[in-house]
Design a protein around this motif. Sequence first.
Motif, PDB file in Angstrom:
ATOM      1  N   LYS A   1      -8.985   3.643   0.795  1.00 53.44           N
ATOM      2  CA  LYS A   1      -9.324   2.299   1.266  1.00 53.44           C
ATOM      3  C   LYS A   1      -9.294   2.291   2.792  1.00 53.44           C
ATOM      4  O   LYS A   1      -8.329   2.789   3.386  1.00 53.44           O
ATOM      5  CB  LYS A   1      -8.317   1.279   0.757  1.00 53.44           C
ATOM      6  CG  LYS A   1      -8.589  -0.147   1.240  1.00 53.44           C
ATOM      7  CD  LYS A   1      -7.477  -1.094   0.853  1.00 53.44           C
ATOM      8  CE  LYS A   1      -7.636  -2.454   1.516  1.00 53.44           C
ATOM      9  NZ  LYS A   1      -8.735  -3.262   0.958  1.00 53.44           N
TER      10      LYS A   1
ATOM     11  N   TRP B   1      -0.863  10.654   8.961  1.00 49.12           N
ATOM     12  CA  TRP B   1       0.292   9.976   9.537  1.00 49.12           C
ATOM     13  C   TRP B   1       1.491  10.077   8.584  1.00 49.12           C
ATOM     14  O   TRP B   1       1.317  10.257   7.379  1.00 49.12           O
ATOM     15  CB  TRP B   1      -0.025   8.494   9.777  1.00 49.12           C
ATOM     16  CG  TRP B   1      -0.945   8.232  10.924  1.00 49.12           C
ATOM     17  CD1 TRP B   1      -1.522   9.151  11.752  1.00 49.12           C
ATOM     18  CD2 TRP B   1      -1.409   6.954  11.368  1.00 49.12           C
ATOM     19  NE1 TRP B   1      -2.300   8.516  12.690  1.00 49.12           N
ATOM     20  CE2 TRP B   1      -2.250   7.171  12.482  1.00 49.12           C
ATOM     21  CE3 TRP B   1      -1.194   5.640  10.945  1.00 49.12           C
ATOM     22  CZ2 TRP B   1      -2.874   6.123  13.163  1.00 49.12           C
ATOM     23  CZ3 TRP B   1      -1.810   4.601  11.621  1.00 49.12           C
ATOM     24  CH2 TRP B   1      -2.639   4.838  12.720  1.00 49.12           C
ATOM     25  N   ASP B   2       2.694   9.909   9.148  1.00 51.75           N
ATOM     26  CA  ASP B   2       3.912   9.906   8.318  1.00 51.75           C
ATOM     27  C   ASP B   2       3.855   8.841   7.221  1.00 51.75           C
ATOM     28  O   ASP B   2       4.437   9.000   6.146  1.00 51.75           O
ATOM     29  CB  ASP B   2       5.146   9.640   9.185  1.00 51.75           C
ATOM     30  CG  ASP B   2       5.526  10.853  10.035  1.00 51.75           C
ATOM     31  OD1 ASP B   2       4.899  11.912   9.863  1.00 51.75           O
ATOM     32  OD2 ASP B   2       6.454  10.724  10.860  1.00 51.75           O
ATOM     33  N   SER B   3       3.181   7.737   7.511  1.00 52.46           N
ATOM     34  CA  SER B   3       3.116   6.614   6.567  1.00 52.46           C
ATOM     35  C   SER B   3       2.263   6.913   5.352  1.00 52.46           C
ATOM     36  O   SER B   3       2.252   6.133   4.398  1.00 52.46           O
ATOM     37  CB  SER B   3       2.526   5.393   7.272  1.00 52.46           C
ATOM     38  OG  SER B   3       1.199   5.678   7.691  1.00 52.46           O
TER      39      SER B   3
ATOM     40  N   GLN C   1      -4.967  -2.746  -5.959  1.00 53.56           N
ATOM     41  CA  GLN C   1      -4.991  -1.838  -4.813  1.00 53.56           C
ATOM     42  C   GLN C   1      -3.558  -1.414  -4.508  1.00 53.56           C
ATOM     43  O   GLN C   1      -2.855  -2.073  -3.745  1.00 53.56           O
ATOM     44  CB  GLN C   1      -5.657  -2.514  -3.622  1.00 53.56           C
ATOM     45  CG  GLN C   1      -7.130  -2.833  -3.918  1.00 53.56           C
ATOM     46  CD  GLN C   1      -7.853  -3.450  -2.744  1.00 53.56           C
ATOM     47  OE1 GLN C   1      -7.481  -3.253  -1.591  1.00 53.56           O
ATOM     48  NE2 GLN C   1      -8.902  -4.193  -3.033  1.00 53.56           N
ATOM     49  N   VAL C   2      -3.144  -0.314  -5.149  1.00 61.51           N
ATOM     50  CA  VAL C   2      -1.775   0.184  -5.022  1.00 61.51           C
ATOM     51  C   VAL C   2      -1.768   1.343  -4.031  1.00 61.51           C
ATOM     52  O   VAL C   2      -2.403   2.375  -4.266  1.00 61.51           O
ATOM     53  CB  VAL C   2      -1.229   0.653  -6.389  1.00 61.51           C
ATOM     54  CG1 VAL C   2       0.194   1.200  -6.235  1.00 61.51           C
ATOM     55  CG2 VAL C   2      -1.259  -0.477  -7.404  1.00 61.51           C
ATOM     56  N   LEU C   3      -1.036   1.186  -2.939  1.00 63.96           N
ATOM     57  CA  LEU C   3      -0.961   2.234  -1.925  1.00 63.96           C
ATOM     58  C   LEU C   3      -0.182   3.424  -2.465  1.00 63.96           C
ATOM     59  O   LEU C   3       0.899   3.258  -3.035  1.00 63.96           O
ATOM     60  CB  LEU C   3      -0.261   1.706  -0.669  1.00 63.96           C
ATOM     61  CG  LEU C   3      -0.930   0.527   0.042  1.00 63.96           C
ATOM     62  CD1 LEU C   3      -0.047   0.044   1.186  1.00 63.96           C
ATOM     63  CD2 LEU C   3      -2.304   0.914   0.564  1.00 63.96           C
TER      64      LEU C   3
ATOM     65  N   ASN D   1       2.214   6.384  -1.695  1.00 65.43           N
ATOM     66  CA  ASN D   1       3.144   6.561  -0.592  1.00 65.43           C
ATOM     67  C   ASN D   1       4.092   7.730  -0.727  1.00 65.43           C
ATOM     68  O   ASN D   1       4.727   8.092   0.232  1.00 65.43           O
ATOM     69  CB  ASN D   1       3.967   5.295  -0.394  1.00 65.43           C
ATOM     70  CG  ASN D   1       3.186   4.274   0.386  1.00 65.43           C
ATOM     71  OD1 ASN D   1       2.987   4.434   1.577  1.00 65.43           O
ATOM     72  ND2 ASN D   1       2.684   3.279  -0.301  1.00 65.43           N
TER      73      ASN D   1
END
Lengths: 246, 246
Positions: A6, A103-105, A140-142, A144
Amino acid sequence: MPQLLKRLAFQVGSVPNERTTTFTSISNDGHYISLRPLVNLNTTSEEEFPFEWVFAGLNSDVKLVPISEGVVEQDFNFWLDTNRYLNLPNTHRGEVQTTWTQWDSGSVAENGEVFPNGSASPGVPFFELWHPLDPNRVEQVLLNDPLTTAEASKARSIVFRVRSGQGYDGLVIVTGRWAQGFLSKENDATVDGLNFLRTVELEDGSREAIILYGSDAEKFPQEYLGYEAGGHVEVHGLEWDVIESN
Amino acid sequence: MPQLLKRLAFQVGSVPNERTTTFTSISNDGHYISLRPLVNLNTTSEEEFPFEWVFAGLNSDVKLVPISEGVVEQDFNFWLDTNRYLNLPNTHRGEVQTTWTQWDSGSVAENGEVFPNGSASPGVPFFELWHPLDPNRVEQVLLNDPLTTAEASKARSIVFRVRSGQGYDGLVIVTGRWAQGFLSKENDATVDGLNFLRTVELEDGSREAIILYGSDAEKFPQEYLGYEAGGHVEVHGLEWDVIESN
């Protein structure tokens, strides 16, 4: 692994923004489609064509070069490209060189440069921020953490391509519950020749069409059970080859 | 409505990044806490204190001024602030003026300026990108449409504040399934005096502690059923007042 990215932000110039609901589907084998519908339409031309851009390509249309840990160069040569199809002025042609930084995120930053006035004129740098979604989820599930990512990596990955010689070009990529498609009529070069698909399979197994755009949109395959690579399907008179299936 | 905002990007200077898993909880009445734990620790000082920053405030510590459609000015005077508590050099003191701009995508862009070397020295502009999560979900589910947002707006909103005179300052904000807390020992001014909480209520009703930081973390309230505004609870010897409950 199949991916559903996304876009979170898009920046050309000094101010980022995000006016679209852009998802990029990437199949297990690296075929891709990026569908970028505008959320709100502000101008007549946006009402006539409510997409920022749509493009798609086979894995042979993208070159990946690892640069360092978490950094990959990706050079694209789009097979299907609405800018080129519509012959829009001041849009890039040919290879687009981009650099993707993890990125770390868990987000991924894409930096590149386009040459809307040709390679002899100055380029325009752009920045896009992406985050992988769980393709097996309706919402819309991130994604992680490594655990959920490992689970998501087992998602379904199916790719259909329009068989040549029918007057159409087209690609449909299914990643998990999500399908996106690009279908264009050869030699039309207007918005009337463009068709797009975005569907999601709901919990009850039915499919919701979030985008079903264009007068030939009924020719998109919209059921994805039981296909193997090498197979094919005819949908409203159009033959699609299954070029990938896991 | 209670909100659980996830930060997507943070930018000071020319390059954005996101090294944290930052959530900001905002209660129905406008109390707030922003907890910014680093994902990866790169330096000794990050290992000693694995947070970019944590701050919290009451609704009296933030001033909201609508500027235009989709644009709000928010001026913060943090009540609790790890930078100030630790007396970190080159960090801002006093009011922070910010402008929040709603994007079509549902994300919200925050622009502001801090004065790490005092108000007489040049300021440093910053940019943060946020997206509301559904606080009623265990996963990080992006809120994207009015329907799900309306549902999320009914989420639980409970706020606990440490009763004064006990040698501690503290705030816990519960929004939906998510709780975040800040608890500091008065007159300590080292990391030993800081405690933070982030929990999420799982589907089976149990709570998972994602962050339970500090030697006094057991003093955070971690059960949130049956509280009414005006009530109170004692947790391991520390009295908390319920200052909000819907």
